[in-house]
Design a protein around this motif. Structure first.
Motif, short mmCIF file in Angstrom:
data_model
loop_
_atom_site.label_atom_id
_atom_site.label_comp_id
_atom_site.label_asym_id
_atom_site.label_seq_id
_atom_site.Cartn_x
_atom_site.Cartn_y
_atom_site.Cartn_z
N LEU A 37 -7.17 4.35 -16.90
CA LEU A 37 -5.61 4.25 -16.73
C LEU A 37 -5.49 2.72 -17.02
CD1 LEU A 37 -4.32 6.47 -14.10
CD2 LEU A 37 -3.68 6.52 -16.66
N PRO A 38 -4.45 2.26 -17.88
CA PRO A 38 -4.28 0.84 -18.09
C PRO A 38 -3.41 0.34 -17.06
CG PRO A 38 -2.51 2.20 -19.08
CD PRO A 38 -3.50 3.13 -18.56
N TRP A 39 -4.27 0.17 -15.81
CA TRP A 39 -3.56 -0.43 -14.45
C TRP A 39 -4.41 -1.75 -14.10
CZ3 TRP A 39 -1.06 2.24 -10.18
CH2 TRP A 39 -0.14 3.35 -10.46
N PRO A 40 -3.55 -2.64 -13.58
CA PRO A 40 -4.42 -4.09 -13.21
C PRO A 40 -5.31 -3.61 -11.93
CG PRO A 40 -2.34 -3.90 -12.24
CD PRO A 40 -2.42 -2.65 -13.47
N ALA A 41 -6.43 -4.41 -11.69
CA ALA A 41 -7.22 -4.17 -10.49
C ALA A 41 -6.53 -4.05 -9.24
CB ALA A 41 -8.30 -5.08 -10.64
N ASP A 42 -5.53 -4.84 -9.00
CA ASP A 42 -4.75 -4.82 -7.77
C ASP A 42 -3.55 -3.88 -7.96
OD1 ASP A 42 -3.31 -6.31 -9.70
OD2 ASP A 42 -2.62 -7.72 -8.69
N ARG A 43 -3.64 -2.61 -8.58
CA ARG A 43 -2.62 -1.91 -8.55
C ARG A 43 -2.17 -1.35 -7.04
NH1 ARG A 43 -5.79 2.58 -12.08
NH2 ARG A 43 -7.26 3.42 -10.68
N PRO A 44 -1.06 -0.86 -6.87
CA PRO A 44 -0.59 -0.59 -5.56
C PRO A 44 -1.56 0.72 -4.89
CG PRO A 44 1.24 -0.68 -6.94
CD PRO A 44 0.02 -0.84 -7.66
N GLY A 45 -1.65 0.66 -3.52
CA GLY A 45 -2.43 1.53 -2.70
C GLY A 45 -3.46 1.12 -2.49
N ARG A 46 -3.99 1.50 -1.06
CA ARG A 46 -5.16 1.03 -0.66
C ARG A 46 -6.52 1.76 -1.17
NH1 ARG A 46 -5.50 2.89 4.81
NH2 ARG A 46 -4.00 4.43 4.50
N ALA A 47 -7.54 1.13 -1.45
CA ALA A 47 -8.81 1.79 -2.00
C ALA A 47 -9.56 2.48 -0.87
CB ALA A 47 -9.75 0.64 -2.43
N ALA A 48 -10.20 3.32 -1.42
CA ALA A 48 -10.85 4.47 -0.39
C ALA A 48 -12.16 3.79 -0.04
CB ALA A 48 -10.90 5.76 -1.04
N ALA A 49 -12.85 4.06 0.86
CA ALA A 49 -14.30 3.40 1.25
C ALA A 49 -15.24 3.76 0.41
CB ALA A 49 -14.52 3.77 2.69
N TYR A 50 -15.03 5.36 -0.23
CA TYR A 50 -16.18 5.65 -1.22
C TYR A 50 -15.39 5.60 -2.48
CZ TYR A 50 -18.90 9.25 -3.34
OH TYR A 50 -19.59 10.05 -4.13
N THR A 51 -16.06 5.48 -3.55
CA THR A 51 -15.81 5.58 -4.92
C THR A 51 -16.45 6.58 -5.80
OG1 THR A 51 -15.63 3.29 -5.15
CG2 THR A 51 -15.52 4.14 -7.01
N PRO A 52 -15.50 7.70 -6.00
CA PRO A 52 -16.11 8.61 -6.57
C PRO A 52 -16.69 8.26 -8.13
CG PRO A 52 -13.87 9.07 -6.65
CD PRO A 52 -14.22 7.79 -5.76
N GLU A 53 -17.77 9.15 -8.66
CA GLU A 53 -18.09 8.89 -9.82
C GLU A 53 -17.45 9.24 -11.04
OE1 GLU A 53 -22.39 9.91 -10.41
OE2 GLU A 53 -23.00 8.53 -8.99
N THR A 54 -17.01 10.53 -10.61
CA THR A 54 -16.16 11.19 -11.97
C THR A 54 -14.66 11.63 -11.39
OG1 THR A 54 -16.66 13.38 -11.11
CG2 THR A 54 -18.10 12.00 -12.96
#
Length: 232
Positions: free
Chosen positions: A113-130
């Motif tokens: 998605l064409p969103w900036p890296a600092d897009r709204p919302g808190r990042a999850a502790a785990y990053t899913p691969e897919t």
């Protein structure tokens, strides 16, 4: 323009959520002698396949690195938030990006998605691969997922739903192929995705066997009838 060989095959890469069925049907009607093979891939994989010549073209999500490639935009998808059916966001028909400020937003590694890296919302502790893995986490209540609407439909589950984000950037879908002389088959496919009719002057036509010229009919001279006038 290069001509297809007798054993030609047109290979088309496509990303999940894209539905090339209409184009495949039109292709089979216009070029029944040339099979069209579909190759499913992520956007990054599809672009690599195009550059390597493993596929003739690919339908991908923007943005992409266009170096050495042609690309024509096809359409733009609505961006949605995929959430559990009991999520507070389901109380409204549409949401805004600001509504996600306090939410955990899953960001899978195949996210385009064409969103900036600092897009709204808190990042999850785990990053899913897919994306598929992220959908499983949404179902488990870990967070929500922001995706093109077609992906939300592709990963439909009874316990999940989605809401359009009215002020989020859309997700562009484009056709890409090598930046080189187009083959006849490539021109044919471009015409199909752009909605040209089979009789369009820009759609390549195969040479037809020339029809035989009609036999020339002899024309007999008209002779005067018995009642005609004769010179003496």
């Amino acid at each position: 323009m290069t001509e297809p060989s007798d054993a030609a095959v047109f290979r088309l890469g496509y990303v999940p959520g894209v539905t090339p069925g209409k184009w495949v049907r039109l292709w089979s009607e216009r070029r029944p002698e040339v099979p069209l093979e579909l190759v499913a891939a992520t956007t990054d994989e599809a672009v690599d396949l195009v550059r390597a010549g493993a596929v003739d073209a690919a339908v991908v999500r923007l943005p992409i690195d266009r170096t050495g490639l042609h690309a024509i935009p096809l359409y733009t998808e609505t961006t949605v938030a995929l959430v559990p059916k009991d999520h507070v966001l389901t109380a409204v028909e549409e949401a805004t990006v600001a509504d996600l400020a306090d939410e955990i937003v899953l960001r899978p590694q195949d996210d385009t998605l064409p969103w900036p890296a600092d897009r709204p919302g808190r990042a999850a502790a785990y990053t899913p691969e897919t994306t598929a893995e992220a959908v499983e986490l949404v179902g488990a209540g870990v967070g929500l997922l922001v995706v093109p609407q077609s992906l939300a439909r592709l990963h439909h589950r009874r316990d999940l739903t989605y809401r359009p984000l009215t002020d989020a950037p859309g997700s562009g879908v484009a056709l890409t192929w090598p930046d080189a002389e187009n083959s006849e088959l490539m021109e044919e496919f471009i015409g199909i995705v752009r909605g040209r009719s089979a009789t369009s002057s820009r759609t390549p036509r195969r040479e037809a066997t020339p029809a035989r010229a009609p036999a020339r009919r002899s024309v007999a001279r008209r002779r005067p009838g018995r009642g005609g006038t004769h010179r003496r």
